[in-house]
Design a protein around this motif. Structure first.
Motif, PDB file in Angstrom:
ATOM      1  N   TRP A 223       0.815  -1.211   0.000  1.00  0.00           N
ATOM      2  CA  TRP A 223       0.000   0.000   0.000  1.00  0.00           C
ATOM      3  C   TRP A 223       0.852   1.267   0.000  1.00  0.00           C
ATOM      4  O   TRP A 223       0.358   2.342  -0.339  1.00  0.00           O
ATOM      5  N   LEU A 224       2.136   1.157   0.357  1.00  0.00           N
ATOM      6  CA  LEU A 224       3.000   2.340   0.324  1.00  0.00           C
ATOM      7  C   LEU A 224       3.187   2.830  -1.110  1.00  0.00           C
ATOM      8  O   LEU A 224       3.013   4.017  -1.409  1.00  0.00           O
ATOM      9  N   ALA A 225       3.523   1.897  -2.008  1.00  0.00           N
ATOM     10  CA  ALA A 225       3.670   2.274  -3.421  1.00  0.00           C
ATOM     11  C   ALA A 225       2.330   2.652  -4.025  1.00  0.00           C
ATOM     12  O   ALA A 225       2.235   3.600  -4.824  1.00  0.00           O
ATOM     13  N   ALA A 226       1.270   1.929  -3.648  1.00  0.00           N
ATOM     14  CA  ALA A 226      -0.061   2.214  -4.192  1.00  0.00           C
ATOM     15  C   ALA A 226      -0.552   3.600  -3.784  1.00  0.00           C
ATOM     16  O   ALA A 226      -1.421   4.175  -4.450  1.00  0.00           O
ATOM     17  N   SER A 227      -0.003   4.145  -2.704  1.00  0.00           N
ATOM     18  CA  SER A 227      -0.383   5.483  -2.252  1.00  0.00           C
ATOM     19  C   SER A 227       0.357   6.584  -2.998  1.00  0.00           C
ATOM     20  O   SER A 227       0.145   7.770  -2.721  1.00  0.00           O
ATOM     21  N   GLY A 228       1.227   6.198  -3.937  1.00  0.00           N
ATOM     22  CA  GLY A 228       1.945   7.189  -4.720  1.00  0.00           C
ATOM     23  C   GLY A 228       3.213   7.700  -4.075  1.00  0.00           C
ATOM     24  O   GLY A 228       3.785   8.698  -4.544  1.00  0.00           O
ATOM     25  N   LEU A 229       3.687   7.051  -3.023  1.00  0.00           N
ATOM     26  CA  LEU A 229       4.924   7.484  -2.378  1.00  0.00           C
ATOM     27  C   LEU A 229       6.119   7.013  -3.205  1.00  0.00           C
ATOM     28  O   LEU A 229       6.054   5.977  -3.881  1.00  0.00           O
ATOM     29  N   PRO A 230       7.233   7.755  -3.172  1.00  0.00           N
ATOM     30  CA  PRO A 230       8.419   7.311  -3.913  1.00  0.00           C
ATOM     31  C   PRO A 230       9.015   6.077  -3.248  1.00  0.00           C
ATOM     32  O   PRO A 230       9.315   6.086  -2.044  1.00  0.00           O
ATOM     33  N   VAL A 231       9.169   4.997  -4.006  1.00  0.00           N
ATOM     34  CA  VAL A 231       9.655   3.746  -3.425  1.00  0.00           C
ATOM     35  C   VAL A 231      10.767   3.169  -4.281  1.00  0.00           C
ATOM     36  O   VAL A 231      10.892   3.461  -5.476  1.00  0.00           O
ATOM     37  N   ASP A 232      11.591   2.325  -3.668  1.00  0.00           N
ATOM     38  CA  ASP A 232      12.595   1.562  -4.398  1.00  0.00           C
ATOM     39  C   ASP A 232      11.885   0.500  -5.232  1.00  0.00           C
ATOM     40  O   ASP A 232      11.050  -0.244  -4.714  1.00  0.00           O
ATOM     41  N   PRO A 233      12.180   0.409  -6.528  1.00  0.00           N
ATOM     42  CA  PRO A 233      11.432  -0.520  -7.389  1.00  0.00           C
ATOM     43  C   PRO A 233      11.544  -1.974  -6.954  1.00  0.00           C
ATOM     44  O   PRO A 233      10.606  -2.754  -7.122  1.00  0.00           O
ATOM     45  N   GLY A 234      12.693  -2.364  -6.425  1.00  0.00           N
ATOM     46  CA  GLY A 234      12.879  -3.761  -6.071  1.00  0.00           C
ATOM     47  C   GLY A 234      12.228  -4.166  -4.771  1.00  0.00           C
ATOM     48  O   GLY A 234      11.615  -5.226  -4.672  1.00  0.00           O
ATOM     49  N   SER A 235      12.346  -3.318  -3.742  1.00  0.00           N
ATOM     50  CA  SER A 235      11.888  -3.689  -2.402  1.00  0.00           C
ATOM     51  C   SER A 235      10.600  -3.011  -1.990  1.00  0.00           C
ATOM     52  O   SER A 235       9.990  -3.406  -0.992  1.00  0.00           O
ATOM     53  N   THR A 240      13.853   8.056   1.200  1.00  0.00           N
ATOM     54  CA  THR A 240      13.905   9.236   2.064  1.00  0.00           C
ATOM     55  C   THR A 240      15.212   9.997   1.882  1.00  0.00           C
ATOM     56  O   THR A 240      16.184   9.491   1.317  1.00  0.00           O
ATOM     57  N   GLU A 241      15.192  11.224   2.394  1.00  0.00           N
ATOM     58  CA  GLU A 241      16.415  11.995   2.563  1.00  0.00           C
ATOM     59  C   GLU A 241      17.199  11.402   3.743  1.00  0.00           C
ATOM     60  O   GLU A 241      16.711  10.529   4.466  1.00  0.00           O
ATOM     61  N   ALA A 242      18.404  11.926   3.958  1.00  0.00           N
ATOM     62  CA  ALA A 242      19.190  11.488   5.114  1.00  0.00           C
ATOM     63  C   ALA A 242      18.517  11.870   6.432  1.00  0.00           C
ATOM     64  O   ALA A 242      18.806  11.294   7.474  1.00  0.00           O
ATOM     65  N   SER A 243      17.606  12.833   6.368  1.00  0.00           N
ATOM     66  CA  SER A 243      16.866  13.254   7.566  1.00  0.00           C
ATOM     67  C   SER A 243      15.727  12.303   7.903  1.00  0.00           C
ATOM     68  O   SER A 243      15.059  12.473   8.916  1.00  0.00           O
ATOM     69  N   ILE A 261      17.100   5.236   3.001  1.00  0.00           N
ATOM     70  CA  ILE A 261      17.750   6.488   2.613  1.00  0.00           C
ATOM     71  C   ILE A 261      18.262   6.331   1.181  1.00  0.00           C
ATOM     72  O   ILE A 261      19.083   5.460   0.892  1.00  0.00           O
ATOM     73  N   ALA A 262      17.768   7.165   0.301  1.00  0.00           N
ATOM     74  CA  ALA A 262      18.063   6.996  -1.124  1.00  0.00           C
ATOM     75  C   ALA A 262      19.557   7.053  -1.412  1.00  0.00           C
ATOM     76  O   ALA A 262      20.064   6.299  -2.246  1.00  0.00           O
ATOM     77  N   ALA A 263      20.284   7.930  -0.722  1.00  0.00           N
ATOM     78  CA  ALA A 263      21.705   8.105  -0.995  1.00  0.00           C
ATOM     79  C   ALA A 263      22.590   7.163  -0.192  1.00  0.00           C
ATOM     80  O   ALA A 263      23.796   7.099  -0.446  1.00  0.00           O
TER      81      ALA A 263
END
Length: 718
Positions: A223-235, A240-243, A261-263
């Motif tokens: 449901w996280l991806a289905a809600s339109g949130l930015p997600v890692d395609p594989g997992s 998120t930012e480092a914050s 954390i994306a970076a």
């Protein structure tokens, strides 16, 4: 952190924790739980208790999605929750086939994932996550057939050893050739542990091969991806930012297994989840109170230490492996003792003190109960009403017994219109659930009179807070009320609102109206010889919620009680009527014995009618052990815990022979006698039926979903 250091908690903020379970399992101890080294209580964090300690509202609900732009968290079966900030830490579920990502068997704390990730959505094999459904499956597991575990990571190895310790044979099914413990040295150490335990390892097994349990890595709830949130395609993990703020969504944060954390991506692990907590706490507060300041950045460590236990399968001291990057140490018993100490110390932080700084019987005495336990005691109530009626207490006058609902008028169709009023300070912090419980409690007065509910008005007192917070509290409260009224075809026709002063909390009162589809409402009494007494469900809510406020009630007891209390008794009206109900009441603040005394008529100490009035025309033979009790209630009463209203209710014990008209049959220890005067919220109906109708009535009530209904007594000639 907010519990132990209240100064870190954001000020003037309504904070709500939403979880599908009332406990959070510490996954580091789950293999030990499966092996029998720990009990469930040692591995579970009581979320209600933790929230009470931290000044946080607890909502038990299933999350179905997020509307980020509208700032709403979507919940199953109830209104969305509005938020200014949303922090997601909803854990992970087991990945299957091509959806697997990260190191196989990576572990992390269980979370509050959303719809579509329950075990019912999966074919066999059973996924190891969510942990709650896996544990229920594992507890029922038996037999001599080897348990086939798909996976080669730490979770698969550790659980295979745990099942071996329980006497269940296990085998590992690897998709490749090697285990996946992080390094060749770790793999060799893991192979030695498995070989010593006699656990076979099958290699290069087809993903389609039959298996019983899947420990094949994890993914975030869908449901996280289905809600339109930015997600890692594989997992599917939220980026998120480092914050820990979600990319492009400064009002949202994500941590633990559902965030990445994306970076600086790290595999899901409880180590990183726990290490993120201090920064998350600081950034949540800063984003609310100092939005102009930049948030802190987290630089997570590159590696995480894993301690892998063998479950103690050899019948003596357990051993553990220590895995750190390419290094492996052990197995050894001292490493297990170190792991055991770390785990117990971590869990001890959540047991440091009881909510409100109290525990045990002193806590129940010190804390004023809410719900029906906050009802005014009978003595001042009866005294005031007697004086209002021009009577002086003790002067020999006897006030007539009050019915559960008052007759207002008779409609043109000849149906009596009844009205009743009820309410109390919020029994639970969740305003929706409190609205539902209060409505059910108020409606039970009409159901006890044989009426169907037609309308209600509400008086809601909300605490001093920001207007947006008050709006949300009011919305959730009234939605909870409507969750009861709407299925009955009843309307919420109006009401009134107030703002509390001096730190008072949420209070809800309801006036309810109903029609009786017969010539006369059911009376409360007096009971007639030949009647049989049927109780529709268990009692004991008073002591359970008193103990919960003192941190002394197990979370599963409170869960079970709320499940019972949330069930509408409206369907029972037609059933009891069809089986010749002669008199009825609902068991609420005065307890079973006090309300039974009202049904008898005559002098009733708990109802304030002691004196020289006429004796009742009948006597009751009450079977002490037939009275059903909610899980945990008798155990808590045996410890001396009680609702703050129970001492006043104890006056009703004078109704027992030789002093009174009620004879207790069968063994009745102190706990069972205390159960008789325990005040109830959303308590059962107590119906008087013809003896010949009782068996069929009991069967019908049980078939309607009230499995613990019981015949608890009979009425004899006085």
């Amino acid at each position: 952190m907010w519990a132990m250091q209240p100064a870190l908690r954001p000020e003037r903020t309504l904070i709500t924790l939403v979880s599908r379970h009332s406990t959070a399992l510490y996954s580091g101890m789950v293999p030990g739980l499966v092996a029998g080294l720990y009990n469930r209580e040692a591995c579970a964090i009581d979320l209600r208790r933790l929230c009470a300690w931290a000044g946080v509202t607890f909502v038990r609900a299933e999350i179905t999605g997020v509307r980020a732009q509208e700032r709403e968290l979507l919940l199953a079966g109830r209104p969305a929750l509005r938020f200014d900030r949303l922090s997601l830490d909803v854990g992970a579920v087991t990945a299957v086939g091509e959806r697997a990502s990260g190191a196989e068997g990576a572990r992390a704390p269980s979370g509050a994932g959303g719809a579509g990730d329950s075990p019912e959505a999966w074919d066999l094999p059973m996924p190891v996550k969510p942990l709650e459904s896996f544990l229920a499956w594992s507890e029922a597991r038996g037999g001599d057939a080897p348990l086939r575990i798909r996976g080669g990571g730490a979770a698969a190895v550790e659980l295979a050893l745990a099942f071996r310790a329980r006497g269940l044979p296990a085998r590992l099914l690897l998709r490749g050739r090697d285990l996946r413990l992080g390094s060749s040295a770790a793999n060799r150490a893991g192979e030695r542990l498995l070989a010593e335990a006699g656990i076979p390892v099958e290699r290069s097994v087809s993903p389609d091969a039959p298996a019983d349990l899947a420990c094949t890595g994890s993914r975030a709830p869908t449901w996280l991806a289905a809600s339109g949130l930015p997600v890692d395609p594989g997992s599917g993990r939220v980026l998120t930012e480092a914050s820990l703020a979600v990319l492009g969504q400064p009002a949202l944060f994500a941590a633990g297994d559902c965030g990445q954390i994306a970076a600086a991506p790290r595999p899901p692990s409880g180590v990183w989840a726990v290490r993120a907590a201090p920064l998350l706490a600081r950034n949540l507060r800063r984003s609310l109170e100092q939005p102009q300041r930049p948030l802190e950045a987290w630089r997570p460590q590159a590696r995480a230490l894993q301690l892998l236990g063998d479950g103690g399968w050899r019948g003596r001291d357990s051993r553990a492996l220590a895995l750190w990057g390419p290094l492996a140490l052990g197995p050894s018993s001292w490493l297990w003792r170190w792991k055991h100490r770390i785990d117990r110390q971590f869990m001890a932080r959540f047991q440091a003190r009881a909510p409100m700084g109290a525990s045990g019987s002193d806590a129940a005495d010190a804390i004023a109960c809410r719900g029906c336990g906050a009802k005014l005691a009978a003595s001042p109530l009866a005294g005031a009403l007697a004086r209002l009626a021009g009577e002086e207490p003790g002067a020999g006058g006897v006030s007539p017994a009050a019915e559960d609902a008052a007759l207002v008028t008779t409609t043109a169709d000849g149906e009596p219109l009844l009205q009743s009023v009820d309410g109390f300070p919020a029994l639970v912090d969740d305003p929706w659930l409190n609205g539902r419980l209060t409505a059910l409690h108020a409606c039970s007065d009409l159901w006890a009179s044989g009426a169907r509910v037609s309308s209600a008005q509400a008086l809601v007192t909300v605490p001093e807070a920001a207007p947006a917070v008050q709006e949300e509290l009011l919305l959730q409260t009234l939605a909870g009320v409507r969750s009861v009224l709407d299925p009955l075809g009843a309307r919420l026709i109006g009401g009134h609102t107030l703002e509390a002063r001096d730190g008072a909390g949420l209070v809800l009162g309801l006036t309810v109206n109903g029609l009786v589809p017969t010539d006369q409402p059911w009376p409360k009494g007096p009971l007639q010889p030949g009647d049989v007494l049927l109780l529709t469900r268990p009692i004991g809510s008073g002591v359970l919620f008193a103990a919960a406020m003192a941190g002394a009630a197990r979370p599963e007891w409170v869960d079970a009680a709320l499940e019972v209390m949330q069930r509408s008794q409206a369907p029972l009206v037609a059933l009891l009527s069809a089986h010749g109900c002669r008199a009825c009441t609902d068991i609420t603040g005065f307890g079973l014995l006090g309300h039974l005394g009202e049904m008898l008529g005559g002098p009733n100490p708990v109802a304030g009618r002691a004196g020289s009035g006429p004796a009742p025309a009948a006597q009751v033979e009450l079977a002490a052990t037939a009275i059903p009790a909610l899980a945990g209630a008798l155990e808590l009463l045996a410890q001396g815990l009680a609702s703050s209203l129970a001492p006043a209710n104890a006056a009703a014990l004078a109704l027992l022979e030789p002093e009174g008209p009620i004879r207790l049959v069968g063994p009745a220890n102190a706990a069972r006698r205390a159960l008789l005067v325990d005040p109830q919220t959303c308590g059962p109906l107590l119906a008087a039926l013809p003896q010949q109708q009782a068996p069929a009535a009991l069967a019908a009530v049980r078939d309607a979903g009230f499995a613990e209904a019981a015949v608890i007594g009979r009425v004899l000639a006085g």
